[in-house]
Design a protein around this motif. Structure first.
Motif, PDB file in Angstrom:
ATOM      1  N   GLU A  87      92.851  30.095 162.513  1.00 56.02           N
ATOM      2  CA  GLU A  87      94.025  29.313 162.899  1.00 56.02           C
ATOM      3  C   GLU A  87      95.196  30.270 162.725  1.00 56.02           C
ATOM      4  OE1 GLU A  87      94.812  25.589 160.909  1.00 56.02           O
ATOM      5  OE2 GLU A  87      96.326  25.067 162.402  1.00 56.02           O
ATOM      6  N   VAL A 134      87.107  27.426 164.953  1.00 56.10           N
ATOM      7  CA  VAL A 134      88.499  27.464 165.374  1.00 56.10           C
ATOM      8  C   VAL A 134      89.153  26.124 165.057  1.00 56.10           C
ATOM      9  CG1 VAL A 134      90.097  27.981 167.246  1.00 56.10           C
ATOM     10  CG2 VAL A 134      87.817  29.038 167.205  1.00 56.10           C
ATOM     11  N   SER A 171      94.496  30.064 168.484  1.00 51.02           N
ATOM     12  CA  SER A 171      93.834  31.358 168.480  1.00 51.02           C
ATOM     13  C   SER A 171      94.095  31.913 169.869  1.00 51.02           C
ATOM     14  CB  SER A 171      92.336  31.165 168.212  1.00 51.02           C
ATOM     15  OG  SER A 171      91.697  32.416 168.209  1.00 51.02           O
ATOM     16  N   MET A 213      84.765  24.641 167.955  1.00 50.97           N
ATOM     17  CA  MET A 213      86.191  24.307 168.082  1.00 50.97           C
ATOM     18  C   MET A 213      86.408  22.845 167.700  1.00 50.97           C
ATOM     19  SD  MET A 213      87.504  26.181 171.517  1.00 50.97           S
ATOM     20  CE  MET A 213      86.952  27.839 171.945  1.00 50.97           C
ATOM     21  N   ARG A 261      92.538  20.089 168.334  1.00 53.76           N
ATOM     22  CA  ARG A 261      93.214  20.995 167.408  1.00 53.76           C
ATOM     23  C   ARG A 261      93.121  22.437 167.897  1.00 53.76           C
ATOM     24  NH1 ARG A 261      96.192  18.153 163.478  1.00 53.76           N
ATOM     25  NH2 ARG A 261      94.907  16.524 162.618  1.00 53.76           N
ATOM     26  N   ALA A 262      91.920  22.853 168.236  1.00 58.44           N
ATOM     27  CA  ALA A 262      91.735  24.246 168.652  1.00 58.44           C
ATOM     28  C   ALA A 262      92.454  24.480 169.972  1.00 58.44           C
ATOM     29  CB  ALA A 262      90.248  24.540 168.796  1.00 58.44           C
ATOM     30  N   LYS A 263      93.151  25.627 170.042  1.00 60.51           N
ATOM     31  CA  LYS A 263      93.805  26.037 171.290  1.00 60.51           C
ATOM     32  C   LYS A 263      93.492  27.511 171.475  1.00 60.51           C
ATOM     33  CE  LYS A 263      96.442  22.249 171.819  1.00 60.51           C
ATOM     34  NZ  LYS A 263      95.517  21.413 171.029  1.00 60.51           N
ATOM     35  N   VAL A 264      92.657  27.775 172.448  1.00 60.55           N
ATOM     36  CA  VAL A 264      92.236  29.154 172.668  1.00 60.55           C
ATOM     37  C   VAL A 264      92.537  29.526 174.115  1.00 60.55           C
ATOM     38  CG1 VAL A 264      90.305  30.772 172.541  1.00 60.55           C
ATOM     39  CG2 VAL A 264      90.381  28.818 170.973  1.00 60.55           C
ATOM     40  N   ALA A 322      89.644  22.366 172.970  1.00 61.24           N
ATOM     41  CA  ALA A 322      88.231  22.398 172.584  1.00 61.24           C
ATOM     42  C   ALA A 322      87.370  21.678 173.617  1.00 61.24           C
ATOM     43  CB  ALA A 322      88.059  21.736 171.211  1.00 61.24           C
ATOM     44  N   GLU A 368      87.910  18.588 161.313  1.00 65.12           N
ATOM     45  CA  GLU A 368      87.694  19.808 160.535  1.00 65.12           C
ATOM     46  C   GLU A 368      86.406  19.727 159.708  1.00 65.12           C
ATOM     47  OE1 GLU A 368      90.870  21.583 158.462  1.00 65.12           O
ATOM     48  OE2 GLU A 368      92.311  21.350 160.087  1.00 65.12           O
TER      49      GLU A 368
END
Lengths: 652, 511
Positions: free
Chosen positions: B121, B158, B162, B178, B182-185, B209, B226
């Motif tokens: 993160e 993740v 990221s 992910m 929440r996860a942002k890639v 995600a 999480e």
């Protein structure tokens, strides 16, 4: 009689086998499919399978039992209590088959089996009786008239019944019609006879009974009385001898009346004459039980007699001693009946695996169960009878409550807490109680867990530290490094246990020989710590104790001087949302769907009965918690369902 | 020593505080877990966790810990290197200390063949320091995929941003989990995409995600939250079919007969006071049993065989600080023997250097020192270095200092590391200056020299401090002396994850 077949199961079958063994009599057990692993099956010299599981398919099959006796060349049958013990037809069939029935003559059973007939006979013999009316083939209006005649409240009772089954208190004519219907249904399913009768209800009554024994030579003796007023749902749970609530004069009158009653019918064998005793010392004949009673051990404890031996002796034609030669009673004995049941849910029977069963102390334990026993839904959920014999009543109560409080009963909910609380209750100890004692005291209060929330937290710590030891000793790598070691500690180890509805968050950090912990935030230190898979020793808040820890069926069981507790560990990775749809009504326990009262699409009001579940020979209504419409029915009449199974889905 | 420990506790507390109360509160209010809590949930309950370089960046402009938690922990029975960005510290962005700490953790994973978890993160590199970070920072991705190529599983969980270069962290990992919503890639976020192509896209469309799990395939698992991501991470570790290559321990561990708590009283806070190193070994090794090698020769260096938490080791420990020719030769032979026996070596440093003076120069101290440095440099059994006192001059090299690729290097808080002591260094420079003044005939300003000497000595002493060097990731962490045995035990178990094989091949030994 050289070989006796015991037409029963569980603790009473073991009890009879024990006495037969001391008398050199061979034994034969009969067993249902559900009981094929039970102890009594192996303890008997031989055993004959009856098939089936439900009582009607096994222990109530008189023909099959007589056939079993023939096949094993048994020449006598001991019926125990319940099942066929008070079946005149069965006793008659035994006689016809040339078998000795260890019990009274069929005619006596028949006469005493009809409560109305027995009361008529007793009244004739001059024994005071409670007024009653048979309700057979009469209209509802006539029934109401009969009840008014007796005076409200009245009891609806099964004519062929016993043990409180099918019994209901009725206080108004509206209730009476429904109570009669339900009583008949239960009477039919439990006893095969749906005759019910009404009986005047004695308020604040004590239940005192007299043990009698009669021989074939016309002698009837009494073996003192038993007090059985501590009851739940009309079923005795604590019995004692002598009765603490009657004076010498009443006692003498009672014992005499019981012998008179027995003599009036030429009683043979062991029997019990039950009386209601009112507050003024007046007493009324209630009924006569023509069998060995569940609570016979208290009489044995105070007299040193073996009642099963006496039964067999008189069945063989032996003569009884004179009344004066019956040994005097010594001390005081109390029996508690330990049931697998949920007092908080109207004493619903509980089924499942009894992972550990251990009762220490100088008490007699008559039990059919053992470590790992399966307690099924088919029979009475009695786990054990625990009997303490003390110098006096207070000592007996103390011995019994200590033994029960310290017992390990893992896996099944029981009435242990309720029994212990009653035995420690000042009113009970003062001998000042009646049959309404438990209701008046409040079941919820009596049945609340014996171990306080604070002590349960310490038990939860013991469980956590024991689990920790298991994980460390089983660690694939770094197993020799100190438990939970951190060079930069940011938090304690955490585990959450659920005990009933309450959650206990245990946080701990180990040091050499000690642990720092927080129990729902309360800081404690566990000193002198030894933690292992099966036990934890530690000093908490200045007291060093040993905590036994075991695990079975997804639960942790912790036993110590603080009591006995069980926990379910909450997964540290919470699962996704519950999978049961809103409005789903689930089976409260395993059982059979007796009938469906609604169909899909029906609109229902809160409190409406949706379906009736039959389990452990009792009927449980599944009712609508709120008004709504039936969206789905997921069970059919006659279907066997597991606890937790969704039966009905309600929507708006 | 207690004062040193207080400094350590203060620094560790600062590391745990992350970005400070305001950012921690904000992070928690978003329903997120702190990095150490994520690690606690990932690792096996009650198993140890050894945090590496916890006080990196202490005393610099950056937060203590450098916005990154790294360490060795056990996940579903598998020892792993675990990295977790601390998003409360400038959004988990990477500064030069973070990079150093991260690359060192990678190195530990690679050398010891440990699977690697990265709990991501991070807002990417600190753009203000791009010149220090952009080019060397490529190693963050290069090493990740090289690790994968070498057979070490890499797993990225993740939890948040990221992006940009950071997107290659999951991109280079074997397994990617992910967290939903929440996860942002993504390589470019909505503003950058708008600028570059004019496209209006949400960040969910660019790198959520859900998108990566269902559309791009970058995410192998989508976690509902999480906790779920950590549960999946544990599942992945449990399915790695992982076995360690080392022979493992040969003996049952036995606690030392002497109480390790006494180590605090044995090590001297004032390094000028020598202490008996066998007193330390007796409080570290199994059963306090130490089978000494060449006990009658080269007594300033103690060598011998022992075991720690059941792992057999060779130990080289400075007794009195200075090394003579005998000690150097003894060390070279002992290192060769350990390589023959495929035994890891533990170096216990308290060294002031190789002896100087005409007698020793003439006796070949350079040749003999070189012998030792040659042996240390070319030895292929794992080395673990523990600095318990001073570490000065070439003695640092000979005793497996930082440049000599020890698998692990831990420092007691009283330790000091420098080319020489501050007073000596300043004094040496003063003599050189005085000689220069004499040669040029100019007047030597005694007062100025005194002032310069004092200032220089102070600075050198400050730089020799364990906390100074540890802040710059010149060790793998300062430890409480009482934890030495535990830390060495964890390190030895880690080195046994890889093959342990000595060498016959050394540089040319000058005899």
């Amino acid at each position: 009689m050289d070989k006796i077949l015991i037409a029963n199961r569980g603790e009473i079958a073991r009890r009879v086998i024990d006495t037969c063994r001391t008398m050199g009599i061979a034994t034969v057990a009969v067993f249902s499919d559900a009981d094929r692993h039970a102890r009594f099956v192996f303890e008997a010299d031989e055993a004959v399978p009856l098939g089936g599981a439900a009582a009607a398919d096994s222990y109530l099959k008189g023909d099959a039992i007589i056939d079993a006796a023939r096949r094993t060349s048994a020449d006598g049958i001991h019926p125990g209590y319940g099942f066929l013990s008070e079946s005149a037809a069965f006793a008659g069939a035994c006689r016809e088959a040339g078998l000795v029935f260890v019990g009274p003559r069929p005619e006596t059973i028949a006469a005493m089996g009809s409560k109305i007939e027995s009361q008529r006979l007793m009244a004739q013999a001059g024994v005071p009786v409670v007024p009653s009316r048979t309700i057979d083939g009469v209209s509802d209006d006539e029934a109401v008239a009969a009840a008014s005649d007796l005076g409200w409240p009245v009891l609806v009772k099964a004519s062929a019944g016993g043990g409180g089954k099918g019994m209901r208190i009725v206080r108004s004519d509206e209730e009476l019609v429904e109570a009669l219907a339900a009583g008949r249904r239960e009477a039919a399913s439990s006893f095969g006879d749906d005759t019910v009768y009404l009986e005047g209800y004695v308020e604040r009554a004590r239940h005192v009974e007299v043990q009698i024994v009669g021989d074939r030579h016309g002698r009837v003796v009494h073996v003192y009385e038993r007090e059985c007023s501590i009851q739940r749902r009309y079923q005795k749970i604590i019995e004692e001898s002598p009765s603490p609530g009657i004076g010498a004069e009443t006692r003498r009158a009672l014992l005499d009346a019981a012998v008179t009653a027995g003599s009036a019918v030429g009683y043979e064998g062991a029997g019990t004459v039950e009386f209601l005793v009112d507050g003024a010392g007046g007493f009324y004949f209630l009924e006569m039980n023509t069998r060995l009673q569940v609570e016979h051990p208290v009489t044995e404890a105070v007299t040193g007699l073996d009642l099963v031996r006496m039964q067999i002796d008189v069945a063989r034609g032996g003569a009884l001693p004179e009344q004066a030669d019956i040994p005097p009673a010594h001390g005081h004995a109390i029996e508690a009946r330990l049931y697998a049941e949920d007092p908080g849910r109207d004493f619903l029977p509980v089924s499942g695996t009894l992972h550990q069963f251990r009762i220490d102390g100088s008490v007699r334990v008559d039990a059919g169960v053992y470590d790992g026993a399966e307690v099924g839904i088919y029979y009475d959920p009695l786990l054990a009878k625990v009997i303490a014999h003390g110098r006096d009543r207070a000592e007996a109560a103390r011995m019994l409550s200590e033994a029960l409080a310290g017992a390990r009963l893992h896996g099944l909910q029981t009435n242990r807490a309720l029994l212990v609380r009653v035995l420690r209750d000042p009113e009970f100890l003062a001998g000042d109680f009646d049959t309404q004692f438990i209701d008046r005291r409040g079941v919820d209060e009596l049945a609340a867990p014996l171990t306080s929330a604070a002590d349960a937290e310490i038990h939860a710590l013991a469980a956590a530290l024991s689990d920790q030891a298991v994980r460390r000793s089983g660690a694939a790598v770094l197993g020799s490094i100190p438990s939970g070691w951190r060079n930069n500690p940011s938090q304690y180890q955490e585990v959450t246990f659920r005990r009933g509805e309450a959650e206990i968050l245990v946080e701990y950090r180990l040091e050499a020989g000690a642990a720092e912990a927080r129990l729902n935030g309360r800081e404690v230190r566990a000193g002198h710590l030894t933690a292992a898979e099966d036990h934890v020793e530690m000093t908490v808040e200045g007291v060093h104790r040993r905590y036994t820890v075991s695990r079975a069926g997804g639960r942790h069981y912790v036993d110590s001087a603080l009591g006995s507790t069980d926990f379910v560990e909450i997964d540290r990775f919470p699962a996704a949302a519950a999978s049961v749809a809103e409005g789903s009504l689930t089976a409260p326990m395993p059982g059979m769907v007796r009938r469906l009262d609604v169909a899909v699409g029906d609109d229902v009001e809160a409190g409406d009965v949706l379906l009736v579940l039959e389990a452990m020979k009792m009927e449980h209504n599944v009712v609508a918690p709120t008004a709504g419409r039936v969206i789905e029915l997921r069970a059919a009449a006659g279907e066997q369902v597991e606890a937790g199974r969704v039966l009905v889905v309600l929507g708006s | 020593m207690m004062a040193h420990l207080d400094r350590l506790q203060t620094a560790l507390a600062a590391a745990r505080d992350g970005g400070g109360e305001r950012y921690v509160t904000r992070h928690l209010e978003r329903g997120k877990l702190l990095p150490r809590r994520r690690i606690e949930l990932l690792i096996d309950r009650d198993a140890p966790f050894l945090e590496l370089s916890p006080t990196a960046a202490a005393g610099t402009d950056y937060a203590v810990g450098a916005g990154l938690v790294s360490g060795i922990g056990v996940v579903s029975g598998v020892e792993c290197v675990i990295l977790a960005s601390d998003p409360t510290v400038r959004g988990g962005s990477v500064n030069p200390h973070t990079l150093a700490k991260m690359l060192r953790a990678y190195e530990i994973a690679r050398h010891n063949r440990l699977p690697l978890f990265f709990l991501v993160e991070s807002g990417g590199i600190d753009l203000e320091r791009q010149v220090d970070l952009f080019l060397p920072g490529g190693a963050m991705f290069r090493d990740l995929t090289r690790m994968s190529a070498a057979g070490m599983p890499t797993i990225a969980l993740v939890f948040g941003n990221s992006t940009a270069g950071g997107a290659y962290l999951p991109g280079m990992s074997d397994y990617v989990v992910m967290v939903r919503e929440r996860a942002k890639v993504f390589l470019g976020g909505p503003p950058l995409v708008k600028m570059a192509t004019g496209e209006d896209a949400t960040d969910e469309e660019l790198g959520g995600a859900e998108m990566h799990a269902r559309t791009s395939g970058l995410a192998d698992y989508m976690a509902t939250d999480e906790h779920d991501a950590l549960r999946i991470g544990r599942m992945i570790a449990s399915r790695l079919n992982w076995s360690k290559l080392g022979p493992g321990r040969r003996r049952e561990p036995a606690a030392p007969r002497h109480d390790p708590a006494e180590l605090l009283g044995i090590a001297s806070a004032d390094l000028k006071a020598p202490f008996e190193v066998r007193e330390i070994l007796g409080r570290v090794v199994d059963g306090s049993v130490f089978d000494e090698f060449k006990p009658l020769y080269g007594g300033n260096l103690v060598t011998g065989w022992s075991s720690i938490h059941g792992y057999d080791v060779g130990v080289l420990a400075n007794d009195r600080g200075v090394l003579f020719s005998e000690e150097a030769q003894k060390a070279a032979q002992f290192i060769q023997l350990a390589n023959r026996s495929n035994l890891p070596l533990v170096f216990v440093q308290n060294v002031t250097g190789y002896m100087v003076g005409s007698r020793y120069e003439q006796g070949g101290i350079i040749k003999h020192g070189a012998l030792m440095v040659n042996a240390v440099s070319n030895s292929t059994v794992p080395h673990i270095t523990l600095q318990v006192g001073g570490s000065y001059g070439a003695g640092n090299y000979g005793m497996a200092g930082r440049a000599f690729d020890s698998r692990f290097l831990f420092t007691w808080p009283n330790a000091r590391t420098a080319v020489m002591g501050g007073e000596q260094l300043a004094g040496t420079l003063s003599i050189v200056a005085r000689q220069a003044a004499e040669r040029s005939g100019s007047e030597f300003d005694e007062a100025a020299d005194e002032e310069r000497r004092r200032r220089l000595a102070d600075r050198i002493d400050a730089e020799a401090d364990a906390f100074y060097t540890s802040a710059r990731v010149l060790d793998d962490g300062i430890i409480d002396p009482r934890d030495s045995r535990t830390v060495l035990g964890i390190a030895l178990s880690a080195v046994h994850s890889n093959e342990i094989k000595g060498t016959d091949t050394f540089g040319v030994f000058r005899m």
